[in-house]
Design a protein around this motif. Structure first.
Motif, PDB file in Angstrom:
ATOM      1  N   ALA A 172       0.828  -1.207   0.000  1.00 43.63           N
ATOM      2  CA  ALA A 172       0.000   0.000   0.000  1.00 43.63           C
ATOM      3  C   ALA A 172       0.866   1.263   0.000  1.00 43.63           C
ATOM      4  O   ALA A 172       0.558   2.244  -0.695  1.00 43.63           O
ATOM      5  CB  ALA A 172      -0.940  -0.008   1.207  1.00 43.63           C
ATOM      6  N   ALA A 173       1.975   1.242   0.758  1.00 46.06           N
ATOM      7  CA  ALA A 173       2.851   2.410   0.831  1.00 46.06           C
ATOM      8  C   ALA A 173       3.500   2.690  -0.525  1.00 46.06           C
ATOM      9  O   ALA A 173       3.608   3.849  -0.956  1.00 46.06           O
ATOM     10  CB  ALA A 173       3.919   2.194   1.905  1.00 46.06           C
ATOM     11  N   TRP A 174       3.923   1.626  -1.220  1.00 47.75           N
ATOM     12  CA  TRP A 174       4.547   1.840  -2.535  1.00 47.75           C
ATOM     13  C   TRP A 174       3.521   2.369  -3.535  1.00 47.75           C
ATOM     14  O   TRP A 174       3.812   3.281  -4.311  1.00 47.75           O
ATOM     15  CB  TRP A 174       5.170   0.549  -3.053  1.00 47.75           C
ATOM     16  CG  TRP A 174       5.878   0.763  -4.366  1.00 47.75           C
ATOM     17  CD1 TRP A 174       7.150   1.213  -4.550  1.00 47.75           C
ATOM     18  CD2 TRP A 174       5.314   0.588  -5.676  1.00 47.75           C
ATOM     19  NE1 TRP A 174       7.438   1.317  -5.887  1.00 47.75           N
ATOM     20  CE2 TRP A 174       6.315   0.940  -6.609  1.00 47.75           C
ATOM     21  CE3 TRP A 174       4.074   0.162  -6.141  1.00 47.75           C
ATOM     22  CZ2 TRP A 174       6.107   0.881  -7.984  1.00 47.75           C
ATOM     23  CZ3 TRP A 174       3.871   0.097  -7.507  1.00 47.75           C
ATOM     24  CH2 TRP A 174       4.872   0.455  -8.422  1.00 47.75           C
ATOM     25  N   ILE A 175       2.329   1.797  -3.547  1.00 47.78           N
ATOM     26  CA  ILE A 175       1.289   2.247  -4.481  1.00 47.78           C
ATOM     27  C   ILE A 175       0.966   3.720  -4.246  1.00 47.78           C
ATOM     28  O   ILE A 175       0.837   4.507  -5.199  1.00 47.78           O
ATOM     29  CB  ILE A 175       0.017   1.375  -4.329  1.00 47.78           C
ATOM     30  CG1 ILE A 175       0.309  -0.068  -4.768  1.00 47.78           C
ATOM     31  CG2 ILE A 175      -1.137   1.958  -5.144  1.00 47.78           C
ATOM     32  CD1 ILE A 175      -0.789  -1.051  -4.401  1.00 47.78           C
ATOM     33  N   GLU A 176       0.846   4.115  -2.995  1.00 49.99           N
ATOM     34  CA  GLU A 176       0.471   5.487  -2.668  1.00 49.99           C
ATOM     35  C   GLU A 176       1.550   6.485  -3.069  1.00 49.99           C
ATOM     36  O   GLU A 176       1.240   7.600  -3.516  1.00 49.99           O
ATOM     37  CB  GLU A 176       0.185   5.596  -1.171  1.00 49.99           C
ATOM     38  CG  GLU A 176      -0.342   6.954  -0.736  1.00 49.99           C
ATOM     39  CD  GLU A 176      -0.645   7.003   0.739  1.00 49.99           C
ATOM     40  OE1 GLU A 176      -1.342   7.952   1.172  1.00 49.99           O
ATOM     41  OE2 GLU A 176      -0.199   6.103   1.487  1.00 49.99           O
ATOM     42  N   SER A 177       2.819   6.105  -2.943  1.00 49.75           N
ATOM     43  CA  SER A 177       3.911   7.054  -3.211  1.00 49.75           C
ATOM     44  C   SER A 177       4.458   6.957  -4.631  1.00 49.75           C
ATOM     45  O   SER A 177       5.337   7.752  -4.996  1.00 49.75           O
ATOM     46  CB  SER A 177       5.049   6.818  -2.214  1.00 49.75           C
ATOM     47  OG  SER A 177       5.541   5.489  -2.323  1.00 49.75           O
ATOM     48  N   HIS A 178       3.964   6.023  -5.439  1.00 45.92           N
ATOM     49  CA  HIS A 178       4.466   5.866  -6.813  1.00 45.92           C
ATOM     50  C   HIS A 178       3.274   5.807  -7.774  1.00 45.92           C
ATOM     51  O   HIS A 178       2.943   4.745  -8.314  1.00 45.92           O
ATOM     52  CB  HIS A 178       5.329   4.613  -6.939  1.00 45.92           C
ATOM     53  CG  HIS A 178       6.590   4.665  -6.142  1.00 45.92           C
ATOM     54  ND1 HIS A 178       6.623   4.402  -4.794  1.00 45.92           N
ATOM     55  CD2 HIS A 178       7.867   4.987  -6.509  1.00 45.92           C
ATOM     56  CE1 HIS A 178       7.862   4.539  -4.353  1.00 45.92           C
ATOM     57  NE2 HIS A 178       8.636   4.894  -5.380  1.00 45.92           N
ATOM     58  N   ARG A 179       2.672   6.942  -7.996  1.00 46.10           N
ATOM     59  CA  ARG A 179       1.464   7.007  -8.812  1.00 46.10           C
ATOM     60  C   ARG A 179       1.759   6.991 -10.312  1.00 46.10           C
ATOM     61  O   ARG A 179       0.828   6.965 -11.124  1.00 46.10           O
ATOM     62  CB  ARG A 179       0.650   8.262  -8.472  1.00 46.10           C
ATOM     63  CG  ARG A 179       0.241   8.377  -7.018  1.00 46.10           C
ATOM     64  CD  ARG A 179      -0.520   7.142  -6.507  1.00 46.10           C
ATOM     65  NE  ARG A 179      -1.790   6.970  -7.237  1.00 46.10           N
ATOM     66  CZ  ARG A 179      -2.187   5.810  -7.727  1.00 46.10           C
ATOM     67  NH1 ARG A 179      -1.429   4.726  -7.602  1.00 46.10           N
ATOM     68  NH2 ARG A 179      -3.332   5.726  -8.353  1.00 46.10           N
ATOM     69  N   SER A 180       3.029   6.999 -10.698  1.00 52.30           N
ATOM     70  CA  SER A 180       3.354   6.925 -12.127  1.00 52.30           C
ATOM     71  C   SER A 180       3.562   5.490 -12.586  1.00 52.30           C
ATOM     72  O   SER A 180       3.705   5.227 -13.785  1.00 52.30           O
ATOM     73  CB  SER A 180       4.616   7.739 -12.434  1.00 52.30           C
ATOM     74  OG  SER A 180       5.726   7.214 -11.720  1.00 52.30           O
TER      75      SER A 180
END
Length: 442
Positions: A340-348
């Motif tokens: 979840a943390a990676w998805i939220e901080s890497h929206r590209s």
């Protein structure tokens, strides 16, 4: 009257002159000469008699045998008298080749001004539009196993879940790991393989924008038997047609264990990718391509137990900004906070999780968490992948976990993801990763 005729002939013979006698003798002589000649000419117009020819030939051989015995050994055949020309007699050898001349060789010579060779423009590594056209030499797919120091194992550090040594049991000189299930796996049997499966498709071109696929296999697997031959991961990468290469490190050998090894360590994934760049440059035969490999975007694919090294690589790997996509194949068994943390901080980038009933509860929990954060979630793979795409796909009961790498929402799911990725330029998956040190260190 009857008696008068002889008298006349007798008188005529008596009255002949000597010149008449000579003319008659000449005619008789000519006739005597021409008759044999005409018979000869008539004979020449006919085909020769084979029997006569054979007899004459045999007679000649007998005569020669008596007069010149040395000629009998050669039999005086047609080939002896008319030998076939040899190749060298018709065509000159390499040292005797004829000089090929053009018409211009015979024209008056003029002074030619030497022009300096044009300056070659430098190549752009992993550029979208290379300045110099490059013709890649033909080759075949390359699949090989390379031992790497930065691969998952051997590992002698701690297990971050308990902060205790990973090798937590010993027997004599042997050291091993007692898993959560209570089973003991020995280091010299299960955690000693440092090899990485590298696959470079025939069509891959390092001078064009590309992507590196890192595949973390599940429990009870080996690189040759399962990743290569049963799950056909290299073949799926090739069949996708994407300008992509594959790296698949050996995790626990044929064991029910998801331990991440060196990928637990901060910067472990970064060190793995840096070492891989040098090995890829060597196996592809272009040492100068190491820089291009070191900057290529990354797509991580985790199957089943591969979720653990995937999650820790995203969390502490040190190059999470180079990761432009994450694909989980029936693999959300935990670590939802890290995903979840990676998805939220890497929206590209994009995130795809396909699941069976075994992981359905955790996948739905992760979907709920993301929606609470305001992140849109799709639940099918029918649409295109876009920057920020988050897709969860539930598969039916007829799909088995063991065959999930080759049959999930579709046959060859990894191939399907790469095809969709390549067809969406707006994902920027083929651009050089960010060179911002602060971003790359996360």
């Amino acid at each position: 009257m009857v008696g008068a005729v002889p008298k006349l002939r007798a008188d005529s013979r008596a009255n002949r002159t000597p010149s008449d006698v000579r003319g008659r003798a000449l005619r008789i002589g000519l006739i005597s000469a021409l008759v044999p000649l005409s018979l000869t000419l008539v004979q020449c117009g006919k085909a020769p008699n084979p029997a006569a020819l054979a007899a004459n030939s045999q007679a000649n051989v007998q005569v020669v045998a008596k007069t010149k015995p040395q000629q009998v050994a050669s039999a005086d055949t047609f080939e002896d008298r008319f030998p076939a020309p040899q190749f060298g007699e018709r065509f000159p050898s390499a040292s005797e080749s004829f000089l090929q001349r053009q018409m211009s060789d015979f024209s008056p010579k003029r002074a030619v001004q030497q022009q300096p060779p044009p300056e070659q423009a430098p190549y752009k590594v992993a550029s979208l539009a290379p300045q110099v056209p490059y013709q890649r030499p033909a080759r075949e797919d390359l699949t090989t196993l390379v031992s790497m120091k930065s691969s998952a194992f051997p590992y002698f550090g701690n297990n971050p879940a308990s902060d205790a040594p990973f090798l937590n049991i010993s027997k004599g000189d042997r050291r091993g790991h007692r898993s959560y299930s209570g089973r003991v796996y020995w280091q010299d049997e299960t955690y000693n393989d440092s090899r990485v499966l590298m696959h470079v498709p025939e069509h891959f071109d390092v001078r064009k924008p590309g992507v590196i696929v890192v595949f973390f296999h599940g429990n009870g697997a080996t690189l040759e038997r399962d990743v290569r031959d049963r799950q056909l991961v290299p073949q799926q990468v090739t069949d996708s047609g994407a300008n992509a290469i594959l790296l698949a490190p050996q995790m626990a050998i044929d064991a029910a264990d998801s331990s991440a090894g060196k990928f637990w360590q901060p910067g472990g994934f970064k060190r793995f990718m840096e070492e891989s760049a040098n090995h890829l440059a060597r196996v592809t035969g272009d040492p100068n391509s190491a820089r291009a490999f070191a900057n290529m975007p990354i797509v991580i694919v985790g199957y089943s137990g591969g979720f653990l090294p995937t999650a820790w690589s995203l969390e502490v790997g040190g190059i999470s900004d180079r990761v432009r996509g994450v694909v989980l194949l029936d693999a959300v068994y935990g670590e939802m906070d890290k995903f979840a943390a990676w998805i939220e901080s890497h929206r590209s980038g994009f995130f795809v999780s396909s699941y069976t009933r075994y992981t359905a509860r955790r996948d739905r929990e992760l979907m709920s968490t993301l929606r609470q954060k305001g992140i849109s979630v799709s639940e099918d793979m029918d649409g295109p992948l876009r920057p920020g795409s988050v897709v969860f796909v539930e598969t039916g009961d007829g799909i088995t976990h063991r065959d999930y790498v080759t049959r999930a929402w579709t046959r060859d799911p990894l191939k399907d993801v790469l095809v969709k990725m390549s067809a969406t330029p707006s994902l920027a998956l083929t651009r050089v990763a960010s060179t911002n040190p602060s971003a790359s260190s996360r």
